[in-house]
Design an enzyme around this catalytic site. Structure first.
Site, mmCIF file in Angstrom:
data_model
loop_
_atom_site.group_PDB
_atom_site.id
_atom_site.type_symbol
_atom_site.label_atom_id
_atom_site.label_comp_id
_atom_site.label_asym_id
_atom_site.label_seq_id
_atom_site.Cartn_x
_atom_site.Cartn_y
_atom_site.Cartn_z
ATOM 1 N N TYR A 95 0.843 -0.996 -0.071
ATOM 2 C CA TYR A 95 0.151 -0.010 0.103
ATOM 3 C C TYR A 95 0.897 1.261 0.103
ATOM 4 C CZ TYR A 95 -3.789 -3.492 1.422
ATOM 5 O OH TYR A 95 -4.476 -4.338 1.425
ATOM 6 N N HIS A 101 -0.081 -11.992 0.412
ATOM 7 C CA HIS A 101 -0.866 -10.909 0.041
ATOM 8 C C HIS A 101 -1.455 -11.078 -1.370
ATOM 9 C CE1 HIS A 101 -1.720 -6.131 -0.413
ATOM 10 N NE2 HIS A 101 -2.764 -7.005 -0.750
HETATM 11 P P1 NAD Z 1 -13.427 0.054 1.623
HETATM 12 O O1 NAD Z 1 -14.498 -0.614 0.725
HETATM 13 O O2 NAD Z 1 -13.317 -0.187 3.074
HETATM 14 O O3 NAD Z 1 -13.604 1.529 0.981
HETATM 15 C C1 NAD Z 1 -12.413 2.571 1.416
HETATM 16 C C2 NAD Z 1 -12.939 3.966 0.793
HETATM 17 O O4 NAD Z 1 -14.120 4.287 1.545
HETATM 18 C C3 NAD Z 1 -11.834 4.908 1.185
HETATM 19 O O5 NAD Z 1 -11.905 5.902 0.213
HETATM 20 C C4 NAD Z 1 -12.362 5.664 2.554
HETATM 21 O O6 NAD Z 1 -11.851 6.813 2.554
HETATM 22 C C5 NAD Z 1 -13.923 5.500 2.030
HETATM 23 N N1 NAD Z 1 -14.754 5.465 3.360
HETATM 24 C C6 NAD Z 1 -14.635 4.628 4.583
HETATM 25 N N2 NAD Z 1 -15.395 5.216 5.411
HETATM 26 C C7 NAD Z 1 -16.344 5.944 4.818
HETATM 27 C C8 NAD Z 1 -17.679 6.549 5.051
HETATM 28 N N3 NAD Z 1 -17.994 6.381 6.520
HETATM 29 N N4 NAD Z 1 -18.132 7.241 4.279
HETATM 30 C C9 NAD Z 1 -17.689 7.652 2.977
HETATM 31 N N5 NAD Z 1 -16.654 7.060 2.674
HETATM 32 C C10 NAD Z 1 -15.951 6.080 3.451
HETATM 33 O O7 NAD Z 1 -12.015 -0.377 0.658
HETATM 34 P P2 NAD Z 1 -10.369 -0.587 1.045
HETATM 35 O O8 NAD Z 1 -9.866 0.453 1.802
HETATM 36 O O9 NAD Z 1 -9.780 -1.138 -0.093
HETATM 37 O O10 NAD Z 1 -10.648 -2.141 2.177
HETATM 38 C C11 NAD Z 1 -10.761 -1.885 3.438
HETATM 39 C C12 NAD Z 1 -9.156 -2.294 3.936
HETATM 40 O O11 NAD Z 1 -8.936 -3.779 3.810
HETATM 41 C C13 NAD Z 1 -7.935 -1.960 3.283
HETATM 42 O O12 NAD Z 1 -7.490 -0.641 3.706
HETATM 43 C C14 NAD Z 1 -7.072 -3.039 3.430
HETATM 44 O O13 NAD Z 1 -6.182 -2.901 4.617
HETATM 45 C C15 NAD Z 1 -8.027 -4.374 3.468
HETATM 46 N N6 NAD Z 1 -7.698 -4.717 1.972
HETATM 47 C C16 NAD Z 1 -7.099 -5.941 1.754
HETATM 48 C C17 NAD Z 1 -7.198 -6.582 0.473
HETATM 49 C C18 NAD Z 1 -5.870 -7.601 0.464
HETATM 50 O O14 NAD Z 1 -5.514 -8.306 1.197
HETATM 51 N N7 NAD Z 1 -5.961 -8.149 -0.819
HETATM 52 C C19 NAD Z 1 -7.961 -6.117 -0.484
HETATM 53 C C20 NAD Z 1 -8.666 -5.045 0.000
HETATM 54 C C21 NAD Z 1 -8.626 -4.234 1.031
#
Ligand code: NAD
Length: 319
Positions: free
Chosen positions: A59, A124
């Site tokens: 990231y 990952h």
């Molecule tokens: P998400 O669906 O959590 O969306 C994140 C987005 O939504 C960001 O732009 C954030 O600022 C916004 N957001 C958060 N809360 C909000 C709210 N209350 N209102 C409006 N917007 C809001 O997607 P993500 O960040 O990709 O997934 C969450 C976490 O999961 C990642 O940060 C990561 O740690 C993990 N992840 C891991 C993998 C993997 O291992 N392959 C893949 C995807 C995500």
């Protein structure tokens, strides 16, 4: 104040807050975030009962790990009061699931995070590597890191759900403690649900990430790089507009939808501001008191029905 619910993570003995802090936004993946905002968000997360933080060297090309490390240090919570997961095998420069790279990777991550150990280390996005290498080389290398005390538990992550059964059917029982699935348990895509009984039977803990479908289920909409089809993007936009017209918030509805399945230990949502932390924790505490907004949910489900369970390709063809 209602306390944020803690849930068991498989058989690890860890109790994760049902809302987990996804730290990919701290690597500027969804736009620029200042260090002050990052620290304030992590501080607020702790204050409201979040104890689980997830990052990766991928990231922001290691930036997320570095910033999260600074935040944890600045907030100064006792180390045994929070759970950190990071990942290995995926880097800005590409994929490498070899034992040699994974063994080096954890030391680099610990230095960036300013920690002596991480609670969970996850391979990952394994669909981009050879799954047989993950089974035969990467997981055994992670076992050694466990024995060395650098990590407490082992996980695997990725998008296609078949990768989890492929690996879990081939490794010795108990050698993979947790899976992290993303974009498969949200209002528009619930395909993870069918896998939950299998994961439970294996004693594997389940983390479900991206309840907002990486920005699709927000009023602001997804970032430029989002891989969804134009059809899926516009259906989600229509659903967000419908909620707004009713004076509702699609992100809250989406959080509550994901949180309502208790077989999922933690719903990992990416956050970069105090406001988002507060909104997402409030979604959980209000859900515990009032339940889901069934009326708005069924309207949104109807709007999203034509694109239900639509996903996108990820990874390489496995031989
Ligand atoms: P998400 O669906 O959590 O969306 C994140 C987005 O939504 C960001 O732009 C954030 O600022 C916004 N957001 C958060 N809360 C909000 C709210 N209350 N209102 C409006 N917007 C809001 O997607 P993500 O960040 O990709 O997934 C969450 C976490 O999961 C990642 O940060 C990561 O740690 C993990 N992840 C891991 C993998 C993997 O291992 N392959 C893949 C995807 C995500």
């Amino acid at each position: 104040m209602t306390k944020l619910e803690l849930r068991d993570l498989g058989t690890t003995g860890l109790m994760l807050s049902c809302v987990g802090f996804g730290a990919s936004p701290l690597g500027n993946v969804f736009g620029l975030v200042s260090e002050d905002d990052a620290i304030a968000s992590v501080r607020e997360a702790f204050r409201l009962g979040i104890n689980f933080f997830d990052t990766s060297p991928y990231y922001g090309g290691t930036l997320s790990e570095k910033v999260l490390g600074k935040c944890l240090k600045a907030v100064g919570m006792p180390r045994n009061e929070y759970i950190v997961s990071t990942k290995c095998g995926r880097y800005a420069e590409g994929f490498d699931f070899s034992a040699e790279r994974i063994t080096r990777s954890i030391d680099e991550s610990l230095a960036r995070l300013q920690l002596d150990y991480v609670d969970i280390l996850q391979c990952h996005d394994i669909e981009f590597g050879s799954l047989d290498q993950v089974v035969n080389e990467t997981i055994p290398a992670l076992q050694k890191l466990k024995e060395a005390g650098k990590i407490r538990f082992i996980g695997i992550t990725g998008l296609p759900l078949e990768i989890f059964t492929y690996v879990l059917d081939r490794v010795p029982p108990g050698s993979v403690d947790v899976i992290l699935s993303y974009c498969h348990y949200s209002i528009n895509d619930t395909t993870l649900e069918d896998l939950l009984p299998y994961l439970k039977s294996k004693g594997v803990g389940v983390i479900s990430a991206s309840p907002l479908a990486m920005g699709l289920l927000t009023e602001r909409g997804p970032p430029e790089w989002h891989p969804a089809s134009p059809e899926l993007k516009s259906a989600c936009q229509a659903a967000a507009a419908h909620c707004k017209e009713k004076g509702k918030n699609i992100s809250k509805l989406a959080m509550q939808f994901s949180l309502s399945n208790k077989d999922i230990s933690s719903v990992l949502v990416g956050m970069n501001s105090i406001k988002q932390v507060e909104e997402n924790v409030a979604a959980a505490t209000e859900l515990a008191i009032f339940g889901k907004d069934e009326e708005t949910l069924s309207e949104v489900e109807a709007i999203l029905n034509p694109v239900k369970n639509q996903t996108w390709p990820s990874g390489i063809q496995q031989s």
